[in-house]
Design a protein around this motif. Structure first.
Motif, short mmCIF file in Angstrom:
data_model
loop_
_atom_site.label_atom_id
_atom_site.label_comp_id
_atom_site.label_asym_id
_atom_site.label_seq_id
_atom_site.Cartn_x
_atom_site.Cartn_y
_atom_site.Cartn_z
N ARG A 26 5.05 21.27 -114.13
CA ARG A 26 5.24 20.71 -115.17
C ARG A 26 4.18 20.10 -115.99
N ILE A 27 3.80 19.45 -115.07
CA ILE A 27 3.16 17.91 -116.01
C ILE A 27 1.80 18.41 -115.98
N LEU A 28 1.01 18.80 -114.78
CA LEU A 28 0.28 20.03 -114.42
C LEU A 28 -0.21 20.78 -116.12
N ARG A 29 0.53 21.40 -116.52
CA ARG A 29 0.60 22.15 -117.52
C ARG A 29 1.00 21.44 -119.01
N ALA A 30 1.87 20.34 -119.07
CA ALA A 30 2.09 20.28 -120.08
C ALA A 30 0.60 19.53 -120.43
N ALA A 31 -0.37 18.99 -119.17
CA ALA A 31 -1.19 18.05 -119.62
C ALA A 31 -2.90 19.16 -120.19
N GLY A 32 -2.72 20.28 -119.83
CA GLY A 32 -3.50 21.42 -119.78
C GLY A 32 -4.21 21.67 -119.00
N ALA A 33 -3.85 21.41 -117.93
CA ALA A 33 -4.62 21.22 -116.24
C ALA A 33 -4.75 22.51 -115.98
N ILE A 34 -3.84 23.24 -116.15
CA ILE A 34 -3.89 24.52 -115.61
C ILE A 34 -3.23 25.50 -116.75
N ARG A 35 -3.24 26.69 -116.45
CA ARG A 35 -3.03 27.67 -117.02
C ARG A 35 -1.68 28.70 -117.40
N PRO A 36 -0.89 28.61 -117.88
CA PRO A 36 1.15 29.31 -117.74
C PRO A 36 0.96 30.03 -116.53
N ASP A 37 -0.01 31.17 -115.01
CA ASP A 37 0.74 31.62 -114.54
C ASP A 37 -0.22 30.64 -113.69
N GLY A 38 -0.58 29.03 -113.36
CA GLY A 38 -1.07 28.26 -112.06
C GLY A 38 -2.57 28.35 -111.76
N VAL A 39 -3.57 28.79 -112.44
CA VAL A 39 -5.03 28.45 -112.51
C VAL A 39 -5.38 27.64 -113.51
N ALA A 40 -6.35 26.73 -112.51
CA ALA A 40 -7.08 25.78 -113.42
C ALA A 40 -7.86 26.31 -114.57
N THR A 41 -7.10 25.34 -115.21
CA THR A 41 -8.55 25.19 -116.34
C THR A 41 -10.04 24.83 -116.31
N ASP A 42 -10.80 25.04 -117.25
CA ASP A 42 -11.98 24.18 -117.42
C ASP A 42 -11.43 22.40 -116.75
N LYS A 43 -10.80 22.17 -117.71
CA LYS A 43 -10.93 20.70 -118.39
C LYS A 43 -9.60 20.43 -116.35
N GLY A 44 -8.58 21.11 -116.28
CA GLY A 44 -8.51 20.62 -115.18
C GLY A 44 -9.55 20.38 -114.19
N ARG A 45 -9.86 21.72 -114.02
CA ARG A 45 -11.76 21.42 -113.08
C ARG A 45 -12.04 20.01 -112.50
N ALA A 46 -12.06 19.80 -114.41
CA ALA A 46 -13.52 18.57 -114.01
C ALA A 46 -12.16 17.35 -113.72
N LEU A 47 -10.71 17.32 -113.97
CA LEU A 47 -10.38 16.32 -113.95
C LEU A 47 -10.01 16.32 -112.00
N ALA A 48 -9.82 17.50 -111.87
CA ALA A 48 -9.68 17.55 -110.19
C ALA A 48 -11.29 16.99 -109.25
N ALA A 49 -12.19 17.14 -110.02
CA ALA A 49 -13.06 17.18 -109.55
C ALA A 49 -12.88 15.19 -109.52
N LYS A 50 -12.99 14.26 -110.73
CA LYS A 50 -13.28 12.80 -110.59
C LYS A 50 -11.86 12.44 -110.10
N SER A 51 -10.65 12.78 -109.99
CA SER A 51 -9.41 12.55 -109.14
C SER A 51 -10.13 12.60 -107.27
N LEU A 52 -10.89 13.26 -107.17
CA LEU A 52 -10.85 13.11 -105.55
C LEU A 52 -12.21 12.15 -105.35
N ARG A 53 -12.66 11.95 -106.04
CA ARG A 53 -13.78 11.31 -105.81
C ARG A 53 -13.59 9.76 -106.22
N ASP A 54 -12.78 8.97 -107.08
CA ASP A 54 -11.81 7.84 -107.14
C ASP A 54 -11.22 7.30 -106.04
#
Lengths: 404, 271
Positions: free
Chosen positions: A325-353
Motif C-alpha cells: 500500500r505504501i509503495l503504491r501510494a508513493a507511485g513506486a510501483i504500479r497497481p499490478d506490483g511492477v516497479a515504476t521508473d521512479k520506484g527503481r531510482a528510489l530503490a537504487a538510492k536506498s540500496l546505496r544509502d
C-alpha cells in the motif's frame, strides 16, 4: 463562578487584585529562576532550603514576642526564614564537601532535621498564651486570607527584582549550567554565579512563603521549567515559557483562592501548574507522549517503505499488504506490483544509502546516530559531506541495481 | 671581585630564564596537584614553545587532564607557578581557548549548535549586549571551519560524538585565541572527524597559533605534533618530537604498560 470571574479580572476588591498580581509576578520569578536550578541539576537543594525556613520563622516569632513586639511582623518572620534557609543551604554544601555523603543524602538529612525542629518550635508556640493566634502554620501551605497590602507589595516588588536580575545574569548562568569548566576557563567566577543563582532561589522561597508555603514552593520552582522543557530546545525560550507557566499558575491560583478563602493558596497554585505540566506531557510536539506515539507509527511506515524499496532493488517479491500500500501510494510501483521508473531510482538510492549506513554504523558507535538509522532519514542529514565521502570511498563506484 | 661576578652571572641567568618564559606559550614550574592525600601531579616543570603543536602524553591516571585544568585554575594547585606568554593566567586569559573533554557536559542540555559556539564569544558579549551580525558571522565561520555549517540550528543532543567534538572546537575557534588547550580531542571520534580536527589545528599552527593537546594515541604523535611532554605524575621527558619521543622515554613514562612490540611499531626518534 461570578466571583471567580471577578477575581480573574481583578475586580474582586483592591486587596485580592494586589494578591493576584503578586502571585503572578512570584510565579514568573519562580519559573525563571527554577529554570537555571533545573539546568544546573540542583533542584532538590531548593527543597532542603525551603524546609529549613521553618525553624527560622518560629525563632523570629519568639524573639519578636520576647522583645515585646508583635510576633506576626512579616518582614521580621521572613528575615528569620531567610537566615535559617541560608544555614540549611550552607550545611548541605558543607556535608557534601567534608564528608563522603552524596548531595541527596545531605539534602535528606538537612531537610528533615530542620523541618522537625521547626515543627517542635511551632508546637511550643501554640502552647504559649500569645501564640494561639499567631497563624504561623499558614506558612506551611500558604494563605492569602488576611494578607495585608504591604505584604502583597513585598511579594510583587521582590518578584519583579528577581526577574530583572535573571535577565541580567542569564548569559553567565547558562554558560555555567552547560559547561562549568569552559566557563571558568573563560574567566567567569563560577562559584559566585552559583551563589547568585541560589540567592535568587532563596529570595523566591522567602517571598513565596506567605502565598505558596514552604512545603510546596519547590513545585513552583521546578514544575514550570520541566513543563517548558517539553516545548523547546533553547534556554532563552525555556525561560520565557517557564515564566509564563509559573505566572499563569500564580495568577489563576490566587484568583481561585480569593474566591474560595477556605482553600489553601499554595496547593491550588501547584495543582494548576501540574495541570499545565500534564497537558505538556501528553500534547507537546516532539517531546510529548502523543508525539512519541505518532512518531512510532511514522517509524513503522518508514520501515515498511525502506524494506519495500530494498526488496525492489533486490528484485524480491513483496507480500506484506502494508508495504504494498505504501509503495503504491508513493507511485513506486504500479497497481499490478511492477516497479515504476521512479520506484527503481528510489530503490537504487536506498540500496546505496544502506551500504553507506552499514559502513557508518561500523565506524560510528554513537547511539545518537544509530538511533537515527530509520531508513527514511536521509543520511545527508546525519553526517557531514566529508563523512559521507569517506563512506563512499569505502564502497567504491556506484553499481547498477536490479540487474541480477 | 668574585662576589660581583657571581651576581652578574646570576642576573644574566635570570634574564635569559625570563626571556625563555616569555617565549613559552605555557610554562609551569613545580606544579603539584593532589586529590586527597595522593598527588596527581608532583613538582612538574614543563615548557611549551610559542607556535608549536604540542602533545601531552602519558598513561591513564597520569595527570594529563589535571595538568591542563590546574594550569587554567580549574583545580587548585598545592604549589607551583603557571605563566602564559610570560604573563599570569588573569592577564593572558583572553588569549587562551580551552576545549574540555566532551563527556564532561550533558548533551541533552536545551541548546543549539550555534548557541554553543556563541558561548565562545562571551568575553566580548558580556552580560547584556545583543548578538550582532559580526558576532554571528564569527560563529558561523568557526562552524564552517570544522565542516558543520549546515548544523547551526541543530539541537546538540542529535549530534554524534565526533560532531560534538567539532562543535567544542568551533566554540574555541570563535574565541580567536593565540593558545588552544585541548583535552583528548580525538577520544572516541570517527576517522573523518579526526582528519577534520587535525586539519583545523594544523591551520591554526600555520597561522602562528600555539596548540597543546592531551593525546592518547601514540601512533599518531609523530604525524600530528612537533613538541611532546610526557608525564606520569612527574614530568618524564619533554622536547621536540624528533629528539624527545624516544623508546627510552616512552618505556620510562608508561612503565611496563607498553610491550616491546608496541614500542617498535611507533618508530619514535632514536629507535
Amino acid at each position: 463562578m461570578a466571583g471567580f470571574l471577578d477575581a480573574v479580572l481583578l475586580q474582586a476588591g483592591y486587596n485580592a487584585a494586589l494578591v493576584t498580581i503578586g502571585a503572578t509576578l512570584l510565579g514568573i520569578a519562580a519559573g525563571t529562576s527554577g529554570t537555571f536550578l533545573f539546568l544546573r541539576k540542583r533542584a532538590l537543594v531548593s527543597d532542603a532550603m525551603a524546609h529549613a525556613t521553618l525553624p527560622g520563622i518560629a525563632l523570629a516569632f519568639l524573639v519578636m514576642v520576647g522583645f515585646g513586639g508583635d510576633g506576626r511582623n512579616l518582614a521580621g518572620l521572613l528575615l528569620g526564614a531567610g537566615a535559617s534557609a541560608l544555614i540549611g543551604l550552607y550545611l548541605v554544601d558543607w556535608i557534601v564537601r567534608h564528608t563522603r555523603l552524596a548531595e541527596d543524602a545531605a539534602i535528606g538529612a538537612v531537610l528533615s532535621v530542620f523541618f522537625g525542629f521547626g515543627v517542635v518550635l511551632l508546637t511550643v508556640i501554640q502552647s504559649l498564651d500569645r501564640g494561639r493566634q499567631a497563624g504561623l502554620e499558614d506558612f506551611l501551605l500558604g494563605a492569602t486570607a488576611g494578607m495585608l497590602m504591604q505584604d502583597a507589595v513585598l511579594i510583587a516588588v521582590g518578584g519583579a527584582l528577581v526577574v530583572a536580575l535573571i535577565v541580567i545574569l542569564r548569559r553567565p548562568m547558562t554558560l555555567v549550567a552547560f559547561d562549568p569548566g569552559h566557563a571558568a576557563a573563560l574567566g567567569l567566577p563560577v562559584g559566585r554565579i552559583d551563589l547568585a543563582m541560589m540567592g535568587l532561589v532563596l529570595a523566591i522561597t522567602v517571598i513565596g512563603l506567605t502565598l505558596v508555603g514552604l512545603i510546596l514552593i519547590i513545585a513552583l520552582l521546578i514544575i514550570p521549567p520541566v513543563t517548558a522543557r517539553f516545548w523547546t530546545d533553547r534556554v532563552a525560550r525555556m525561560l520565557l515559557i517557564a515564566g509564563c507557566v509559573g505566572g499563569a499558575a500564580g495568577y489563576l491560583g490566587a484568583a481561585l483562592s480569593a474566591t474560595a478563602p477556605d482553600l489553601p493558596t499554595g496547593p491550588i497554585i501547584v495543582l494548576i501548574a501540574a495541570g499545565l505540566f500534564t497537558l505538556s506531557l501528553f500534547f507537546a510536539p516532539r517531546r510529548g507522549v502523543l508525539a512519541a506515539v505518532l512518531a512510532r507509527r511514522r517509524f513503522q511506515a518508514r520501515v515498511h517503505w525502506r524494506q519495500g524499496l530494498l526488496s525492489l532493488a533486490r528484485a524480491e517479491p513483496i507480500h506484506d499488504p502494508l508495504t504494498l500500500r505504501i509503495l503504491r501510494a508513493a507511485g513506486a510501483i504500479r497497481p499490478d506490483g511492477v516497479a515504476t521508473d521512479k520506484g527503481r531510482a528510489l530503490a537504487a538510492k536506498s540500496l546505496r544509502d544502506e551500504r553507506r549506513w552499514d559502513i557508518a554504523r561500523a565506524i560510528h558507535q554513537d547511539t545518537a546516530l544509530t538511533g537515527r538509522y530509520d531508513g527514511l532519514t536521509p543520511i545527508e542529514e546525519v553526517f557531514t559531506a566529508d563523512q559521507i565521502a569517506d563512506f563512499d570511498a569505502r564502497i567504491g563506484a556506484p553499481q547498477p541495481v536490479g540487474a541480477a | 671581585m668574585p662576589e660581583r661576578l657571581r651576581l652578574a652571572a646570576d642576573d644574566g641567568a635570570m634574564l635569559s630564564d625570563h626571556a625563555d618564559v616569555a617565549r613559552a606559550a605555557l610554562s609551569v614550574r613545580g606544579m603539584t596537584v593532589s586529590y586527597g592525600e595522593k598527588p596527581a601531579l608532583f613538582s612538574v616543570d614543563a615548557t611549551f614553545p610559542v607556535g608549536a603543536m604540542s602533545a601531552i602524553i602519558g598513561p591513564n591516571g597520569a595527570g594529563k587532564s589535571t595538568f591542563l585544568k590546574a594550569a587554567l585554575g580549574l583545580v587548585p594547585m598545592v604549589s607551583g607557578e603557571v605563566q602564559f606568554f610570560g604573563q599570569s593566567l588573569a592577564q593572558a586569559r583572553a588569549r587562551i581557548a580551552y576545549v574540555p573533554q566532551r563527556a564532561s557536559v550533558d548533551w541533552d542540555f536545551p541548546t543549539t549548535v550555534i548557541d554553543v559556539v556563541l558561548m565562545g564569544r562571551y568575553r566580548s558579549l558580556g552580560l547584556l549586549r545583543r548578538i550582532g551580525r559580526a558576532e554571528m558571522a564569527l560563529a558561523q565561520e568557526a562552524l564552517a571551519r570544522v565542516g558543520m555549517e549546515g548544523f547551526a540550528n541543530r539541537q546538540i543532543g542529535q549530534l554524534s560524538g565526533g560532531q560534538q567534538q567539532r562543535v567544542f572546537l568551533a566554540r574555541a575557534l570563535a574565541q580567536q585565541a593565540d593558545l588552544y588547550l585541548l583535552d583528548e580531542p580525538f577520544a572516541g571520534v570517527d576517522a573523518a572527524t579526526e582528519r577534520a580536527i587535525i586539519a583545523v589545528l594544523k591551520d591554526l599552527n600555520a597561522a602562528g597559533k600555539s596548540v597543546i593537546a592531551v593525546h592518547h594515541d601514540l601512533s599518531t604523535v609523530v604525524d600530528y605534533f612537533d613538541h611532546v611532554f610526557m608525564v606520569n605524575v612527574r614530568a618524564m621527558a619533554q622536547g621536540p618530537v624528533a629528539s624527545a619521543f624516544t623508546t627510552t622515554a616512552l618505556s620510562q613514562t608508561y612503565g611496563g604498560r607498553l610491550g616491546a612490540g608496541q614500542l617498535d611499531q611507533l618508530h619514535p626518534a632514536g629507535s
